[in-house]
Design a protein around this motif. Structure first.
Motif, short mmCIF file in Angstrom:
data_model
loop_
_atom_site.label_atom_id
_atom_site.label_comp_id
_atom_site.label_asym_id
_atom_site.label_seq_id
_atom_site.Cartn_x
_atom_site.Cartn_y
_atom_site.Cartn_z
N THR A 175 -16.65 -20.94 -3.24
CA THR A 175 -16.99 -19.86 -4.17
C THR A 175 -17.90 -18.83 -3.51
OG1 THR A 175 -18.93 -21.02 -5.06
CG2 THR A 175 -16.81 -21.44 -6.14
N GLU A 176 -18.49 -19.18 -2.37
CA GLU A 176 -19.37 -18.25 -1.66
C GLU A 176 -18.65 -17.52 -0.54
OE1 GLU A 176 -22.59 -20.65 -0.35
OE2 GLU A 176 -23.36 -21.02 -2.38
N CYS A 177 -17.40 -17.89 -0.24
CA CYS A 177 -16.61 -17.18 0.77
C CYS A 177 -15.23 -16.97 0.16
CB CYS A 177 -16.57 -17.95 2.08
SG CYS A 177 -16.15 -19.71 1.93
N ASN A 178 -14.24 -17.66 0.64
CA ASN A 178 -12.94 -17.78 -0.02
C ASN A 178 -12.24 -19.01 0.54
OD1 ASN A 178 -11.64 -17.05 2.42
ND2 ASN A 178 -11.54 -14.90 1.85
N GLN A 179 -11.07 -19.35 0.01
CA GLN A 179 -10.44 -20.60 0.40
C GLN A 179 -10.04 -20.64 1.87
OE1 GLN A 179 -9.19 -18.31 -1.60
NE2 GLN A 179 -6.95 -18.32 -1.74
N TYR A 180 -9.72 -19.48 2.46
CA TYR A 180 -9.28 -19.48 3.86
C TYR A 180 -10.44 -19.78 4.82
CZ TYR A 180 -5.04 -17.21 2.08
OH TYR A 180 -3.88 -16.92 1.40
N ILE A 181 -11.60 -19.19 4.56
CA ILE A 181 -12.77 -19.45 5.41
C ILE A 181 -13.30 -20.86 5.17
CG2 ILE A 181 -15.12 -18.73 5.98
CD1 ILE A 181 -12.93 -16.86 7.03
N TYR A 182 -13.28 -21.30 3.93
CA TYR A 182 -13.70 -22.67 3.62
C TYR A 182 -12.80 -23.66 4.34
CZ TYR A 182 -14.54 -26.92 0.92
OH TYR A 182 -14.82 -28.21 0.55
N GLU A 183 -11.49 -23.45 4.26
CA GLU A 183 -10.52 -24.32 4.92
C GLU A 183 -10.72 -24.30 6.43
OE1 GLU A 183 -6.15 -23.14 5.67
OE2 GLU A 183 -6.06 -24.34 3.85
N SER A 184 -10.98 -23.13 6.99
CA SER A 184 -11.21 -23.01 8.43
C SER A 184 -12.40 -23.86 8.86
CB SER A 184 -11.47 -21.55 8.82
OG SER A 184 -10.37 -20.73 8.50
N ASN A 185 -13.48 -23.78 8.10
CA ASN A 185 -14.67 -24.58 8.41
C ASN A 185 -14.37 -26.07 8.34
OD1 ASN A 185 -17.60 -23.14 8.59
ND2 ASN A 185 -16.14 -21.84 7.53
N MET A 186 -13.58 -26.46 7.35
CA MET A 186 -13.24 -27.88 7.19
C MET A 186 -12.50 -28.39 8.42
SD MET A 186 -10.88 -29.61 4.22
CE MET A 186 -9.36 -28.84 4.82
N TYR A 187 -11.45 -27.66 8.84
CA TYR A 187 -10.67 -28.12 9.99
C TYR A 187 -11.45 -27.99 11.29
CZ TYR A 187 -6.47 -28.60 7.13
OH TYR A 187 -5.57 -29.00 6.19
N HIS A 188 -12.24 -26.94 11.42
CA HIS A 188 -13.07 -26.78 12.62
C HIS A 188 -14.01 -27.98 12.77
CE1 HIS A 188 -15.68 -24.93 15.64
NE2 HIS A 188 -16.70 -25.28 14.88
N THR B 78 -16.70 -12.99 14.31
CA THR B 78 -15.66 -13.58 15.15
C THR B 78 -16.17 -14.90 15.72
OG1 THR B 78 -16.36 -12.54 17.21
CG2 THR B 78 -14.92 -11.25 15.76
N LEU B 79 -15.42 -15.44 16.66
CA LEU B 79 -15.82 -16.70 17.28
C LEU B 79 -17.01 -16.51 18.21
CD1 LEU B 79 -12.30 -18.15 18.17
CD2 LEU B 79 -13.70 -18.64 16.17
N SER B 80 -17.18 -15.30 18.75
CA SER B 80 -18.27 -15.05 19.69
C SER B 80 -19.60 -14.81 19.00
CB SER B 80 -17.94 -13.85 20.60
OG SER B 80 -17.68 -12.71 19.81
N SER B 81 -19.55 -14.39 17.74
CA SER B 81 -20.77 -14.29 16.96
C SER B 81 -20.95 -15.64 16.26
CB SER B 81 -20.65 -13.17 15.93
OG SER B 81 -19.49 -13.33 15.14
N PRO B 82 -22.08 -15.87 15.57
CA PRO B 82 -22.17 -17.13 14.82
C PRO B 82 -20.95 -17.27 13.92
CG PRO B 82 -24.29 -16.02 14.84
CD PRO B 82 -23.30 -15.06 15.45
N LEU B 83 -20.36 -18.46 13.91
CA LEU B 83 -19.15 -18.69 13.13
C LEU B 83 -19.36 -18.34 11.66
CD1 LEU B 83 -17.86 -22.09 14.56
CD2 LEU B 83 -16.71 -19.90 14.70
N ALA B 84 -18.26 -17.96 11.00
CA ALA B 84 -18.30 -17.66 9.57
C ALA B 84 -18.41 -18.97 8.80
CB ALA B 84 -17.04 -16.90 9.17
N LYS B 85 -19.62 -19.49 8.72
CA LYS B 85 -19.82 -20.81 8.11
C LYS B 85 -19.70 -20.72 6.60
CE LYS B 85 -22.56 -22.98 11.74
NZ LYS B 85 -21.47 -23.91 12.06
N CYS B 86 -19.13 -21.76 6.01
CA CYS B 86 -18.99 -21.82 4.56
C CYS B 86 -18.75 -23.26 4.14
CB CYS B 86 -17.81 -20.95 4.11
SG CYS B 86 -17.52 -21.02 2.32
N THR B 87 -19.59 -23.77 3.25
CA THR B 87 -19.42 -25.13 2.72
C THR B 87 -19.15 -25.11 1.23
OG1 THR B 87 -21.82 -25.33 2.47
CG2 THR B 87 -20.87 -26.17 4.51
#
Length: 217
Positions: free
Chosen positions: A44-57, A32-41
């Protein structure tokens, strides 16, 4: 993907847009947000939603005090949650009385809250999970992305008023100008800007040749 209207503690209604999908097999705990963020650059190592989240964050973090910030979609929450009891976490600013972006630091007024999702929506999500896994497979983890939802914006492809070649070209040139500034200032490159990913206000714009005639987004 779905949109929900949430009544906040002060009674204000805020629209949120959700993207929920299956988490990668390597995920074995909630993030979650309170733990280390679900980082992904690398998507292919996460999915498009988490990758997109990291980009906008990251973009919101870097443009927070820049005029380009108004052009960046706000991400309110993202991470991984357990299928059988999904929890969706966002940040709430008690002084502004609204949900705010993940890039806003927690403080005495900015706290993490768990959204109260209606039971029927939770059931729909869990039923979706049944389609995403084998019948004998144990409960899985889900990824989620929660962003702002703006009624007045629609995909360029669906616009009824940006309806001539010249208007479309001008609108695309404006997007190109914003992207050029983001690249020059922050090294950001958008690799998937098609007509469903570029949101516009469906209002009349001049058919003249200057992009200055286009109202700000």
């Amino acid at each position: 993907m779905f949109c929900l209207d949430f009544q906040l503690p002060d009674g204000y209604i805020q629209k949120l847009f959700f993207k929920v999908g299956r988490a990668p097999p390597s995920i074995s705990e909630e993030v979650t947000l309170s733990s280390p963020l679900a980082k992904c650059t690398n998507f292919t190592e996460c999915n498009q939603y988490i990758y997109e989240s990291n980009m906008y964050h990251t973009l919101n973090l870097h443009t927070a005090n820049h005029s380009l910030h108004q052009n960046i979609l706000d991400i309110f929450g993202f991470g991984y949650t357990f299928e059988s009891s999904p929890k969706f976490i966002v940040k709430y600013d008690s002084s502004k009385k609204r949900i705010v972006g993940t890039h806003i630091p927690t403080s005495s007024r900015v706290k993490e809250i768990q959204l109260d999702i209606p039971d029927e929506i939770i059931s729909l999500i869990q039923n979706l999970c049944l389609d995403l896994k084998h019948p004998e497979e144990p409960p899985i983890f889900l990824s989620y992305n929660i962003s702002e939802y703006l009624d007045e914006y629609i995909p360029l492809k669906n616009s009824k008023k940006i309806n001539t070649e010249n208007k479309v070209v001008k609108t695309i040139l404006k997007a190109a100008s914003v992207l050029n500034s983001l690249y020059e200032e922050f090294g950001f490159i958008h690799g998937d800007l098609h007509d469903l990913n570029y949101l516009v206000k469906d209002i009349d714009i001049s058919d003249r040749n200057s992009i200055e005639d286009i109202p700000p987004d």
